[in-house]
Scaffold this motif. Structure first.
Motif, short mmCIF file in Angstrom:
data_model
loop_
_atom_site.label_atom_id
_atom_site.label_comp_id
_atom_site.label_asym_id
_atom_site.label_seq_id
_atom_site.Cartn_x
_atom_site.Cartn_y
_atom_site.Cartn_z
N ARG A 16 0.82 -1.21 0.00
CA ARG A 16 0.00 0.00 0.00
C ARG A 16 0.85 1.27 0.00
O ARG A 16 0.34 2.38 -0.18
CB ARG A 16 -0.95 0.00 1.19
N ASN A 19 3.30 4.24 -4.77
CA ASN A 19 2.72 5.47 -5.28
C ASN A 19 3.21 5.75 -6.70
O ASN A 19 4.33 5.38 -7.07
CB ASN A 19 3.08 6.65 -4.38
N SER A 320 -3.78 1.09 -13.03
CA SER A 320 -4.05 2.18 -12.08
C SER A 320 -3.57 1.78 -10.69
O SER A 320 -3.37 0.58 -10.41
CB SER A 320 -5.55 2.48 -12.03
N ARG A 321 -3.38 2.77 -9.80
CA ARG A 321 -2.90 2.45 -8.46
C ARG A 321 -3.87 1.50 -7.74
O ARG A 321 -3.46 0.54 -7.10
CB ARG A 321 -2.69 3.71 -7.62
N ASP A 322 -5.17 1.76 -7.85
CA ASP A 322 -6.15 0.91 -7.17
C ASP A 322 -6.07 -0.53 -7.66
O ASP A 322 -6.12 -1.49 -6.87
CB ASP A 322 -7.57 1.44 -7.39
N GLU A 323 -5.92 -0.71 -8.98
CA GLU A 323 -5.89 -2.07 -9.52
C GLU A 323 -4.57 -2.77 -9.20
O GLU A 323 -4.54 -3.98 -8.98
CB GLU A 323 -6.14 -2.05 -11.03
N ILE A 325 -2.83 -2.29 -6.45
CA ILE A 325 -3.00 -2.72 -5.05
C ILE A 325 -3.91 -3.94 -4.98
O ILE A 325 -3.65 -4.90 -4.24
CB ILE A 325 -3.56 -1.58 -4.19
N ASP A 326 -4.99 -3.94 -5.77
CA ASP A 326 -5.90 -5.09 -5.81
C ASP A 326 -5.17 -6.36 -6.27
O ASP A 326 -5.44 -7.46 -5.78
CB ASP A 326 -7.08 -4.82 -6.75
N GLU A 329 -3.20 -7.66 -3.42
CA GLU A 329 -4.11 -8.25 -2.43
C GLU A 329 -4.59 -9.63 -2.88
O GLU A 329 -4.68 -10.57 -2.08
CB GLU A 329 -5.30 -7.33 -2.19
#
Length: 346
Positions: A16, A19, A320-323, A325-326, A329
């Motif tokens: 997380r 960046n 993308s940053r969200d993906e 991180i996903d 995870e």
């Protein structure tokens, strides 16, 4: 100067802490090629790098990830082995063209900035062209760098796997599922272990494993001995490490090879088995696998391309940053069968 999106790890506490940055696109020197990254494949090493548990050198603010498939968009004046438009993969440690890895100072995504970016300049001598007519996705080719070469090294980096020999794979992760493809195409008998009956059913039906063992409900070493008529298995892909090596040594045949590729199940110090004594009792080879050389990468690419087989990819995420991180995870959830990848063009 044109720029690109680059992920950097701001602290070794968690993925997380990744960046996005905007940085210049590098220019290749005379012996380098510039790659436009198409797909990136994740490894548990990337999680260990991000959370501070990786036991080898990591640079500050590192760009993570070692595995990518890219397109050559520029090449230095001395480059002759590949050209613009070629799809290529690059060796995990670009300084090792053949032979054993010499140290831990040159791997992408740890001591050197890695692949989690849009463009990267790499030594041309360390890249291998991949076929585009084999029906294999760029995500699958990206997985060749660590997972494919590691599995190939297990079978062909020392004593070569022979038809009719038996191979046991611990778990259903990338190395195991890739090794399963190699072993089946080499005429070996395959055994896969998992704690999930659903995964084992899928591995048998979709990936063609000959035998499966649930290690939660069965003593897998004893079951492996039964499946081989008491002889033991010839090769074991050891993902657990110190927590499972005792059972591997119980299940291995006399003179067999245990390839240690992971450390997912550590034993408490007081429970450490006598590996030296157990290996001696079986005349077994316990071999640590540090990915592999450009030569092994070339061999693995040739094998998978010629046989038109692919490293299994479970799920692909965007850039993308969200993906991203996903994706990390999902990898840590352990619910995957095969590889978890990131597609920069998704």
């Amino acid at each position: 100067m044109p720029t690109q999106k680059v992920f950097r790890l701001h602290s070794r506490t968690s993925y997380r802490a990744l960046n996005l940055h905007e940085e210049e696109i590098p220019s290749p020197d005379k012996h380098e090629v510039l790659l436009k990254v198409k797909s990136i494949s994740l490894n548990f090493r990337d999680v260990a790098v991000s959370d501070g548990t990786y036991p080898f050198p990591v640079k500050d603010m590192v760009v993570p990830c070692s595995d990518a498939c890219g397109e050559v968009v520029d090449a230095g004046t001395a480059v002759t082995n590949v050209g613009k438009g070629d799809h290529v993969v690059c060796t995990f440690d670009p300084t090792i063209l053949y032979g054993a890895q010499r140290n831990w100072n040159n791997g992408f995504g740890g001591p050197m900035d890695g692949m989690l970016r849009q463009y990267i300049a790499v030594p041309a001598a360390a890249v291998v062209k991949v076929p585009t007519d084999a029906g294999v996705s760029t995500a699958s080719w990206a997985s060749m760098v660590c997972t494919g070469v590691t599995a190939w090294n297990c079978f062909y980096g020392n004593m070569p796997l022979r038809p009719g020999q038996t191979v046991l794979f611990q778990g259903t992760g990338g190395v195991s599922m890739t090794g399963l493809q190699i072993a089946k195409n080499a005429g070996a008998i395959t055994i896969v272990t998992s704690s999930s009956d659903a995964k084992l059913q899928l591995v048998k039906e979709q990936f063609g494993a000959h035998h499966t063992i649930n290690y939660k409900t069965t003593d897998w070493a004893q079951e492996a001995l039964k499946l081989t008529g008491g002889r033991g298995v010839d090769y074991i892909i050891e993902n657990g490490g110190s927590g499972t090596i005792k059972q591997s040594l119980a299940a291995i045949a006399m003179g067999g090879i245990i390839s240690v590729v992971g450390f997912l199940s550590a034993a408490a110090q007081e429970d450490m088995p006598d590996v030296a004594g157990l290996a001696l009792s079986k005349g077994a080879v316990v071999r640590g696998i540090n990915v592999g050389s450009t030569q092994l990468l070339e061999e693995a690419v040739r094998f998978f391309g010629a046989n038109k087989i692919a490293i299994p990819v479970d799920k692909v995420f965007g850039f993308s940053r969200d993906e991203v991180i996903d994706a990390f995870e999902y990898l840590t959830s352990g619910s995957h069968i095969g590889k978890v990848c990131i597609d920069l063009e998704k």
